[in-house]
Design an enzyme around this catalytic site. Structure first.
Site, PDB file in Angstrom:
ATOM      1  N   ARG A   1      -0.842  -8.819  13.236  1.00  0.00           N
ATOM      2  CA  ARG A   1      -1.395  -7.795  12.327  1.00  0.00           C
ATOM      3  C   ARG A   1      -2.212  -8.460  11.213  1.00  0.00           C
ATOM      4  O   ARG A   1      -3.251  -7.945  10.797  1.00  0.00           O
ATOM      5  CB  ARG A   1      -0.260  -6.953  11.727  1.00  0.00           C
ATOM      6  CG  ARG A   1       0.284  -5.925  12.731  1.00  0.00           C
ATOM      7  CD  ARG A   1       1.683  -5.460  12.381  1.00  0.00           C
ATOM      8  NE  ARG A   1       1.794  -4.828  11.085  1.00  0.00           N
ATOM      9  CZ  ARG A   1       2.933  -4.786  10.372  1.00  0.00           C
ATOM     10  NH1 ARG A   1       4.041  -5.341  10.827  1.00  0.00           N
ATOM     11  NH2 ARG A   1       2.963  -4.166   9.219  1.00  0.00           N
TER      12      ARG A   1
ATOM     13  N   LYS B   1       0.837  -1.211   0.000  1.00  0.00           N
ATOM     14  CA  LYS B   1       0.000   0.000   0.000  1.00  0.00           C
ATOM     15  C   LYS B   1       0.873   1.263   0.000  1.00  0.00           C
ATOM     16  O   LYS B   1       0.683   2.154  -0.816  1.00  0.00           O
ATOM     17  CB  LYS B   1      -0.946   0.012   1.227  1.00  0.00           C
ATOM     18  CG  LYS B   1      -1.864  -1.191   1.319  1.00  0.00           C
ATOM     19  CD  LYS B   1      -2.825  -1.090   2.495  1.00  0.00           C
ATOM     20  CE  LYS B   1      -2.155  -1.094   3.854  1.00  0.00           C
ATOM     21  NZ  LYS B   1      -1.478  -2.377   4.205  1.00  0.00           N
TER      22      LYS B   1
HETATM   23  P1  AP5 Z   1       4.600  -1.514   1.984  1.00  0.00           P
HETATM   24  O1  AP5 Z   1       4.435  -0.753   0.738  1.00  0.00           O
HETATM   25  O2  AP5 Z   1       5.079  -0.816   3.205  1.00  0.00           O
HETATM   26  O3  AP5 Z   1       3.270  -2.310   2.311  1.00  0.00           O
HETATM   27  P2  AP5 Z   1       2.029  -1.877   3.163  1.00  0.00           P
HETATM   28  O4  AP5 Z   1       0.867  -2.607   2.586  1.00  0.00           O
HETATM   29  O5  AP5 Z   1       1.954  -0.393   3.259  1.00  0.00           O
HETATM   30  O6  AP5 Z   1       2.461  -2.540   4.530  1.00  0.00           O
HETATM   31  P3  AP5 Z   1       2.511  -1.971   5.999  1.00  0.00           P
HETATM   32  O7  AP5 Z   1       3.221  -3.016   6.810  1.00  0.00           O
HETATM   33  O8  AP5 Z   1       3.072  -0.604   6.063  1.00  0.00           O
HETATM   34  O9  AP5 Z   1       0.978  -1.961   6.281  1.00  0.00           O
HETATM   35  P4  AP5 Z   1       0.196  -2.029   7.595  1.00  0.00           P
HETATM   36  O10 AP5 Z   1      -1.186  -1.954   7.116  1.00  0.00           O
HETATM   37  O11 AP5 Z   1       0.527  -3.180   8.476  1.00  0.00           O
HETATM   38  O12 AP5 Z   1       0.790  -0.781   8.384  1.00  0.00           O
HETATM   39  P5  AP5 Z   1       0.270   0.697   8.638  1.00  0.00           P
HETATM   40  O13 AP5 Z   1       1.446   1.566   8.596  1.00  0.00           O
HETATM   41  O14 AP5 Z   1      -0.918   1.012   7.827  1.00  0.00           O
HETATM   42  O15 AP5 Z   1       5.564  -2.755   1.639  1.00  0.00           O
HETATM   43  C1  AP5 Z   1       5.985  -3.652   2.636  1.00  0.00           C
HETATM   44  C2  AP5 Z   1       7.404  -4.135   2.280  1.00  0.00           C
HETATM   45  O16 AP5 Z   1       7.346  -4.890   1.069  1.00  0.00           O
HETATM   46  C3  AP5 Z   1       8.375  -2.984   2.022  1.00  0.00           C
HETATM   47  O17 AP5 Z   1       9.661  -3.352   2.478  1.00  0.00           O
HETATM   48  C4  AP5 Z   1       8.381  -2.848   0.492  1.00  0.00           C
HETATM   49  O18 AP5 Z   1       9.588  -2.356   0.003  1.00  0.00           O
HETATM   50  C5  AP5 Z   1       8.143  -4.280   0.055  1.00  0.00           C
HETATM   51  N1  AP5 Z   1       7.368  -4.374  -1.199  1.00  0.00           N
HETATM   52  C6  AP5 Z   1       6.329  -3.606  -1.583  1.00  0.00           C
HETATM   53  N2  AP5 Z   1       5.878  -4.009  -2.795  1.00  0.00           N
HETATM   54  C7  AP5 Z   1       6.647  -5.080  -3.140  1.00  0.00           C
HETATM   55  C8  AP5 Z   1       6.671  -5.943  -4.286  1.00  0.00           C
HETATM   56  N3  AP5 Z   1       5.800  -5.789  -5.283  1.00  0.00           N
HETATM   57  N4  AP5 Z   1       7.582  -6.942  -4.310  1.00  0.00           N
HETATM   58  C9  AP5 Z   1       8.471  -7.095  -3.281  1.00  0.00           C
HETATM   59  N5  AP5 Z   1       8.517  -6.312  -2.197  1.00  0.00           N
HETATM   60  C10 AP5 Z   1       7.608  -5.314  -2.124  1.00  0.00           C
HETATM   61  O19 AP5 Z   1      -0.275   0.579  10.156  1.00  0.00           O
HETATM   62  C11 AP5 Z   1       0.619   0.321  11.213  1.00  0.00           C
HETATM   63  C12 AP5 Z   1      -0.139   0.370  12.526  1.00  0.00           C
HETATM   64  O20 AP5 Z   1      -0.691   1.696  12.730  1.00  0.00           O
HETATM   65  C13 AP5 Z   1      -1.362  -0.555  12.661  1.00  0.00           C
HETATM   66  O21 AP5 Z   1      -0.993  -1.884  13.038  1.00  0.00           O
HETATM   67  C14 AP5 Z   1      -2.173   0.169  13.746  1.00  0.00           C
HETATM   68  O22 AP5 Z   1      -1.626  -0.046  15.005  1.00  0.00           O
HETATM   69  C15 AP5 Z   1      -1.962   1.623  13.367  1.00  0.00           C
HETATM   70  N6  AP5 Z   1      -2.990   2.099  12.433  1.00  0.00           N
HETATM   71  C16 AP5 Z   1      -2.803   2.488  11.150  1.00  0.00           C
HETATM   72  N7  AP5 Z   1      -3.973   2.848  10.589  1.00  0.00           N
HETATM   73  C17 AP5 Z   1      -4.927   2.690  11.532  1.00  0.00           C
HETATM   74  C18 AP5 Z   1      -6.322   2.877  11.553  1.00  0.00           C
HETATM   75  N8  AP5 Z   1      -7.011   3.307  10.481  1.00  0.00           N
HETATM   76  N9  AP5 Z   1      -6.993   2.603  12.716  1.00  0.00           N
HETATM   77  C19 AP5 Z   1      -6.341   2.172  13.809  1.00  0.00           C
HETATM   78  N10 AP5 Z   1      -5.008   1.955  13.848  1.00  0.00           N
HETATM   79  C20 AP5 Z   1      -4.308   2.213  12.722  1.00  0.00           C
END
Ligand code: AP5
Length: 188
Positions: free
Chosen positions: A145, A14
Site C-alpha cells: 500500500r 486521515k
Molecule cells: P487512520 O486514521 O486509520 O489512518 P489513515 O491515514 O486513514 O490510514 P488507512 O490505513 O485507513 O489509510 P489507507 O489510505 O491505506 O486506507 P483506505 O481505507 O483509504 O490511522 C491509522 C492507525 O494509526 C489507527 O490505528 C489510528 O488509531 C492510529 N493513529 C492515527 N493517528 C495517530 C497518531 N497521531 N499517533 C498514533 N497513532 C495514530 O483504503 C483502503 C483500500 O481501499 C485501498 O488500499 C484501496 O484498495 C481501496 N480504496 C480506497 N480509496 C480508493 C480510491 N480512491 N480508489 C481506489 N481504491 C481505493
C-alpha cells in the site's frame, strides 16, 4: 461551507482526523475505504467487485470508484460541504473529480495533506492489525500500500500543490497535537 480532501499515506491519520474535522466544520466525512469495507462486509455486488483489490492493497478500478463517489456526492448530506478521505487517489481520479465537481457546480476549497515517516506508518498499522484485524494490515500488504501511495498518489498530491490548494500538516505526535495543527492550518 467547506469542500475539502484529506490525503496522505496509509496510517497518516486521515480517518482519525476526518472525524474531528467533520464535527468542527459541520460537514460529512466520506471515506472511500470505509465504503468499500462496508460493502465487502455486506457482500454486496460492489463489495464482491472491490474485495480482491482492497485485500491486496491495490486500487479498486477507477471506473468503479469514480461512479461510486459521483453518486455519493449527490446525497443530501453532501450538499452543504464534504470532506473526502481517500479520494481522489491518482491522476485519473483527479481528472474525474474535476468533471464531477464541475457537473455538480461546486468548487474544491482545500486539500489537506498529512505526512508521517515510513517507520511510524508501518508501526501504527501493525498495531492496528492486532486490534482491528483489518485484512489489508498484514506487513506485506502494508508495504505494498505504501508503494502504491508513492507511485500513484504522491504525484496526484503534487498536482494539487501546483494548483495552490494544498496545505501540508505534520502527522507525527499525539492525535490531539495533530488535530490542533490541522485547525491552525485550516484557519490560515
Ligand atoms: P487512520 O486514521 O486509520 O489512518 P489513515 O491515514 O486513514 O490510514 P488507512 O490505513 O485507513 O489509510 P489507507 O489510505 O491505506 O486506507 P483506505 O481505507 O483509504 O490511522 C491509522 C492507525 O494509526 C489507527 O490505528 C489510528 O488509531 C492510529 N493513529 C492515527 N493517528 C495517530 C497518531 N497521531 N499517533 C498514533 N497513532 C495514530 O483504503 C483502503 C483500500 O481501499 C485501498 O488500499 C484501496 O484498495 C481501496 N480504496 C480506497 N480509496 C480508493 C480510491 N480512491 N480508489 C481506489 N481504491 C481505493
Amino acid at each position: 461551507m467547506t469542500r475539502m480532501l484529506i490525503v496522505g499515506p496509509p496510517g497518516a491519520g486521515k480517518g482519525t482526523q476526518s472525524k474531528k474535522i467533520s464535527e468542527e466544520h459541520g460537514i460529512i466525512a466520506i471515506s472511500t475505504g470505509d465504503i468499500f469495507r462496508e460493502n465487502i462486509k455486506g457482500q454486496t455486488e460492489l463489495g464482491k467487485e472491490a474485495q480482491k483489490y482492497v485485500d491486496a492493497g491495490n486500487l479498486v478500478p477507477d471506473s468503479v470508484t469514480n461512479r461510486m463517489i459521483e453518486d455519493r456526492l449527490t446525497w443530501d448530506d453532501a450538499k452543504d460541504g464534504f470532506l473526502l478521505d481517500g479520494y481522489p487517489r491518482n491522476r485519473t481520479q483527479v481528472a474525474a473529480f474535476d468533471e464531477i465537481t464541475s457537473r455538480l457546480d461546486v468548487e474544491l476549497d482545500v486539500v489537506l495533506e498529512l505526512t508521517a515517516d515510513r517507520e511510524e506508518l508501518i508501526s501504527r498499522l501493525v498495531r492496528r492489525a492486532e486490534i482491528d484485524g483489518r485484512a489489508d494490515d498484514t506487513e506485506d500488504v502494508i508495504r505494498h500500500r505504501l508503494e502504491v501511495f508513492e507511485q500513484e498518489t504522491a504525484p496526484m498530491i503534487e498536482e494539487y500543490r501546483q494548483r495552490g490548494v494544498l496545505k501540508q500538516v505534520d502527522g507525527l505526535g499525539a492525535v490531539e497535537e495533530v488535530g490542533a495543527r490541522i485547525a491552525e492550518a485550516l484557519k490560515a
